[in-house]
Design an enzyme around this catalytic site. Structure first.
Site, mmCIF file in Angstrom:
data_model
loop_
_atom_site.group_PDB
_atom_site.id
_atom_site.type_symbol
_atom_site.label_atom_id
_atom_site.label_comp_id
_atom_site.label_asym_id
_atom_site.label_seq_id
_atom_site.Cartn_x
_atom_site.Cartn_y
_atom_site.Cartn_z
ATOM 1 N N HIS A 273 -6.074 9.407 2.953
ATOM 2 C CA HIS A 273 -6.549 9.407 4.338
ATOM 3 C C HIS A 273 -5.472 9.953 5.278
ATOM 4 O O HIS A 273 -4.284 9.818 5.020
ATOM 5 C CB HIS A 273 -7.059 8.027 4.781
ATOM 6 C CG HIS A 273 -6.008 7.011 5.068
ATOM 7 N ND1 HIS A 273 -5.919 5.818 4.393
ATOM 8 C CD2 HIS A 273 -4.994 6.971 5.974
ATOM 9 C CE1 HIS A 273 -4.917 5.110 4.871
ATOM 10 N NE2 HIS A 273 -4.339 5.794 5.829
ATOM 11 N N ASN B 23 -4.868 6.799 -0.569
ATOM 12 C CA ASN B 23 -6.197 7.326 -0.927
ATOM 13 C C ASN B 23 -6.462 8.682 -0.274
ATOM 14 O O ASN B 23 -7.586 9.171 -0.263
ATOM 15 C CB ASN B 23 -7.293 6.323 -0.559
ATOM 16 C CG ASN B 23 -7.351 6.041 0.939
ATOM 17 O OD1 ASN B 23 -6.544 6.555 1.712
ATOM 18 N ND2 ASN B 23 -8.294 5.216 1.358
ATOM 19 N N GLU C 131 -11.007 7.697 6.675
ATOM 20 C CA GLU C 131 -11.120 7.197 5.310
ATOM 21 C C GLU C 131 -11.976 8.137 4.456
ATOM 22 O O GLU C 131 -12.674 9.003 4.979
ATOM 23 C CB GLU C 131 -11.751 5.792 5.339
ATOM 24 C CG GLU C 131 -10.943 4.755 6.118
ATOM 25 C CD GLU C 131 -9.704 4.271 5.381
ATOM 26 O OE1 GLU C 131 -9.297 4.902 4.389
ATOM 27 O OE2 GLU C 131 -9.131 3.254 5.800
ATOM 28 N N ASP D 176 -3.956 7.240 16.275
ATOM 29 C CA ASP D 176 -4.844 6.088 16.104
ATOM 30 C C ASP D 176 -4.267 4.808 16.693
ATOM 31 O O ASP D 176 -3.108 4.749 17.097
ATOM 32 C CB ASP D 176 -5.174 5.878 14.618
ATOM 33 C CG ASP D 176 -3.955 6.061 13.713
ATOM 34 O OD1 ASP D 176 -2.824 5.832 14.180
ATOM 35 O OD2 ASP D 176 -4.131 6.428 12.539
#
Length: 253
Positions: free
Chosen positions: A138, A136, A143, A67
């Site tokens: 990810h 979380n 996400e 990314d």
């Protein structure tokens, strides 16, 4: 899914570097998928040391990063281009033309995503994908509630992710709100996957990844569908795994 628990971050990093080294020894023109952030830094440090000792040759290795922030130029100190060259590529003998990182300042971002997928395909696909994991759950910048079939795409970051990354910037306001990320579908095409996690703040996400139900609310749970995944975690990241499940897990002390 194979899970390895190490005594600390240093041992986790060393084990990950050994897996990368073995992969490159077996296939010198390996295509590596790479991650940024604090978790893989130790692995990169060990790989640099292995290279300096003459144990590993990166001259034919091809890399694709997961990314990049949208809006940050490659020379911006918080861009993932800068991170990778500063912390890894500048210290090994990899060819610059073999390094691929999404262009966060491309004029046509959709075209950039399409081209990135094309480059991965042209290279023969990713042999070994290194992943970190967010608090979380990810992976990459995928996400919660992302489709498990997405390819490289533009994503809007959640407040949780922005807050987790603000420590790298002067303030939360400076953290970019969007990024380009390889999608879950792209990641799952890798022949092998190694996920790294360290620290108590990753323990809940790791517990869900290993024992939780497959759910888009915790993107890393999709890894249960992959045929060759190794999860390497330190004791703190493993602290919420139920005792009965530890019997099936390799522990390195």
């Amino acid at each position: 899914m194979k899970v390895i628990i190490t005594v600390n971050y240093e041992e986790m990093s060393k084990k990950a570097a050994e897996i990368v080294k073995k992969q490159i020894k077996e296939k010198p023109n390996t295509v590596l998928g790479l991650a940024t952030g604090s978790t893989p830094l130790g692995m990169y440090k060990h790989l640099i040391e292995m290279y300096k000792r003459g144990e590993i040759d990166f001259s034919n290795v091809i890399t694709f990063n997961l990314d990049e922030y949208i809006g940050l130029s490659p020379d911006h100190p918080q861009s993932y281009h800068y991170f990778m060259f500063h912390n890894f590529f500048n210290h090994i003998n990899i060819k610059k033309e073999n390094v691929h990182i999404p262009n966060g300042i491309a004029e046509d971002l959709e075209e950039e995503c399409r081209k990135y997928e094309e480059e991965i395909e042209k290279a023969g696909g990713i042999d070994l994908q290194i992943l970190g994991i967010g608090i979380n759950g990810h992976i990459g910048f995928n996400e919660p509630d992302e489709s498990i079939e997405t390819k490289t795409h533009v994503v809007t970051l959640t407040e949780k992710t922005i807050n987790a990354n603000k420590r790298f910037f002067k303030s939360a306001e400076e953290v970019p709100r969007k990024a380009i990320t390889m999608g879950l579908g792209s990641i799952m095409k890798a022949k092998k996957i190694v996920l790294l996690a360290s620290g108590k703040n990753k323990a809940e996400a790791i517990k869900e990844t290993i024992k939780g139900q497959l759910t888009t609310k915790v993107p890393a749970t999709v890894l249960a569908l992959h045929h060759d995944v190794t999860i390497i975690i330190d004791k703190e990241a493993a602290s919420l795994i139920p005792d009965e499940d530890l019997k099936e897990i390799e522990v390195i002390v």
